[in-house]
Enzyme design. Structure first.
Site, PDB file in Angstrom:
ATOM      1  N   LYS A  34      76.451  13.106  -7.871  1.00  0.00           N
ATOM      2  CA  LYS A  34      76.561  12.440  -9.182  1.00  0.00           C
ATOM      3  C   LYS A  34      77.957  12.648  -9.763  1.00  0.00           C
ATOM      4  CE  LYS A  34      74.605  16.464 -11.601  1.00  0.00           C
ATOM      5  NZ  LYS A  34      73.375  17.008 -12.205  1.00  0.00           N
ATOM      6  N   ARG A 131      63.822  18.237 -21.263  1.00  0.00           N
ATOM      7  CA  ARG A 131      64.789  17.136 -21.131  1.00  0.00           C
ATOM      8  C   ARG A 131      64.036  15.892 -20.690  1.00  0.00           C
ATOM      9  NH1 ARG A 131      70.126  18.025 -17.442  1.00  0.00           N
ATOM     10  NH2 ARG A 131      68.616  17.912 -15.737  1.00  0.00           N
ATOM     11  N   TYR A 295     104.679  16.696 -29.351  1.00  0.00           N
ATOM     12  CA  TYR A 295     104.064  16.321 -30.639  1.00  0.00           C
ATOM     13  C   TYR A 295     103.738  17.561 -31.471  1.00  0.00           C
ATOM     14  CZ  TYR A 295     103.188  11.720 -28.582  1.00  0.00           C
ATOM     15  OH  TYR A 295     103.313  10.488 -27.993  1.00  0.00           O
ATOM     16  N   MET A 343      99.243  12.374 -23.831  1.00  0.00           N
ATOM     17  CA  MET A 343      98.277  11.550 -23.103  1.00  0.00           C
ATOM     18  C   MET A 343      98.640  11.436 -21.626  1.00  0.00           C
ATOM     19  SD  MET A 343      97.189   7.594 -23.742  1.00  0.00           S
ATOM     20  CE  MET A 343      96.729   7.813 -25.453  1.00  0.00           C
TER      21      MET A 343
HETATM   22  C1  LIG Z   1      73.072  18.242 -11.462  1.00  0.00           C
HETATM   23  C2  LIG Z   1      71.772  18.642 -10.942  1.00  0.00           C
HETATM   24  C3  LIG Z   1      71.670  19.615  -9.920  1.00  0.00           C
HETATM   25  C4  LIG Z   1      72.850  20.399  -9.424  1.00  0.00           C
HETATM   26  O1  LIG Z   1      73.165  21.449 -10.323  1.00  0.00           O
HETATM   27  P1  LIG Z   1      74.276  22.532  -9.986  1.00  0.00           P
HETATM   28  O2  LIG Z   1      74.188  23.521 -11.078  1.00  0.00           O
HETATM   29  O3  LIG Z   1      75.586  21.799  -9.969  1.00  0.00           O
HETATM   30  O4  LIG Z   1      73.935  23.089  -8.657  1.00  0.00           O
HETATM   31  C5  LIG Z   1      70.420  19.866  -9.395  1.00  0.00           C
HETATM   32  N1  LIG Z   1      69.322  19.222  -9.861  1.00  0.00           N
HETATM   33  C6  LIG Z   1      69.372  18.314 -10.852  1.00  0.00           C
HETATM   34  C7  LIG Z   1      68.140  17.650 -11.324  1.00  0.00           C
HETATM   35  C8  LIG Z   1      70.598  18.002 -11.436  1.00  0.00           C
HETATM   36  O5  LIG Z   1      70.649  17.100 -12.423  1.00  0.00           O
END
Ligand SMILES: *Cc1c(COP(=O)(O)O)cnc(C)c1O
Length: 397
Positions: A34, A131, A295, A343
């Site tokens: 992800k 969640r 800046y 930036m």
């Molecule tokens: C992001 C995520 C992980 C991985 O978590 P880490 O702490 O990076 O190992 C595992 N399971 C779910 C559901 C996640 O959203």
């Protein structure tokens, strides 16, 4: 190509995966890709690593579609929340659904029936994140419904830890014999033994979450039905320190990228970072006292000193809030960043050293860790990596 880029060491990623696999076998490994592969660049990481992964995890359906359009054939679990309107994409792109509510499960079953496609589905149980997912105390209805979903392939069941990276707590909390009435007994036990800080966290310790998950699995026994073949709970923290959490598959994210989820966690698996953020000196000059740098003129020299400019800024993910705190490496030596990070550029004080236009600079890597960066920015290593913007080219070696 732009002189500011990320170099991603693919063989290091593969090594990390192999080391994780060696520890968790025979459990499978879901590789979390992800958020642009935690900033590493999914377009390079995914094709290389997919053949070695049992499963791929993404957060949102669009990330799954992107991988399929690249030709990735490995099973892909969309771990985050899904709207009913997004369900057709799961069927079209053969993505695995995290069924996080009864309604979503029912909608998927209906669509599976009408399209005559068996959608792979994992039941999402919420054991303590609040969640997404069905809480353990309401899971029986979800399980009963799933057993009646003849058009879906109920392949998995999973949960997610809220505090897996907290070592001391886990050490203190894991009961030798799991209490029978776990919740009440647990909290009593906790109240007697631990500090207020730990008590706050005790409501969602990994040990407790694991007990709740186990409770949910026992519903299958009670119903005389087999549990789904892939049970999974472990993120990086749990993969490192809670072998009881492995079940049939683990889901290491940050650790696959060679970064540990906490500073004090026991490093039971050897992994190393794969990412180096590089740039080049684009300008070099001597600055005189009395001439504020950048800046807000937040920094000025006390004596003539060489200031070099690096073509990278907060629009690239080099946080503005690390102004006057960060360090970079030039020619093997660390130097302080000075003046407000802009930036698109920032400045570095190299003192009397002979640093020239075109010299290589390392912003992250070569002794500067994601942990250092996180401390300067007041955030965690995850945000440091995922924040590196798309404007920074990824180079895969
Ligand atoms: C992001 C995520 C992980 C991985 O978590 P880490 O702490 O990076 O190992 C595992 N399971 C779910 C559901 C996640 O959203």
């Amino acid at each position: 190509m732009r002189p500011t880029y990320l170099e991603v060491n693919l063989s290091q990623l593969k090594q990390n995966l192999e080391n994780i696999r060696a520890k968790v076998a025979p459990a499978k490994v879901l590789v979390v890709l992800k958020a642009n592969a935690y900033g590493h660049g999914v377009d390079g990481v995914a094709p290389f690593i997919a053949p070695f992964a049992d499963y791929i995890g993404v957060a949102i359906v669009e990330e799954g579609i992107h991988l399929r359009k690249m030709g990735i054939a490995t099973p892909i679990l969309v771990m985050g929340g899904t709207l009913p309107g997004q369900l057709p994409d799961f069927f079209e792109y053969d993505l695995t659904l995290a069924a996080s509510s009864l309604d979503l499960l029912a909608a998927a079953e209906q669509l599976a029936e009408s399209t005559r496609k068996r959608l792979k589905t994992h039941l999402k149980i919420d054991t303590g994140m609040e969640r997404i997912g069905v809480r353990e105390y309401e899971a029986q209805a979800l399980i009963e419904k799933s057993l009646a979903c003849s058009h879906l392939e109920i392949e998995g069941i999973f949960t997610h830890f809220a505090n897996s990276e907290i070592m001391s707590l886990r050490g203190a909390i894991a009961p030798k014999q799991p209490p029978v009435n776990l919740e009440i007994a647990h909290l009593h036990w906790r109240a007697a033994q631990v500090s207020a800080e730990e008590r706050r966290l005790a409501t969602t310790s990994s040990a407790l979450q694991l007990e709740r998950f186990q409770e949910v699995l026992s519903i299958y026994e009670k119903l005389g039905a087999p549990h789904p073949p892939i049970r999974h709970t472990a993120n990086s923290g749990a993969t490192l320190s809670l072998p009881q959490s492995y079940y049939d598959m683990v889901r290491p994210g940050v650790m696959f990228y060679g970064v540990y989820p906490a500073r004090d966690i026991k490093r039971t698996i050897d992994v190393n970072p794969a990412l180096t953020w590089k740039s080049k000196v684009v300008y070099s000059k001597i600055t005189q006292p009395g001439r504020g740098v950048s800046y807000g003129s937040l920094w000025q020299a006390e004596a003539p000193t060489r200031i070099v400019t690096i073509p990278c800024g907060y629009a690239d993910g080099y946080f503005r809030r690390i102004t006057n705190q960060a360090q970079v490496v030039i020619n093997g030596k660390k130097y302080p960043q000075v003046g407000r990070v802009c930036m698109d550029q920032f400045m570095v004080n190299v003192g009397d050293d002979d640093v020239k236009v075109g010299d290589d600079v390392t912003l992250l890597g070569d002794g500067i860790t994601a942990e250092d960066f996180a401390d300067w920015a007041g955030t965690n290593e995850y945000e440091v990596m995922t924040n590196i913007s798309a404007r920074v080219p990824r180079v895969f070696v």
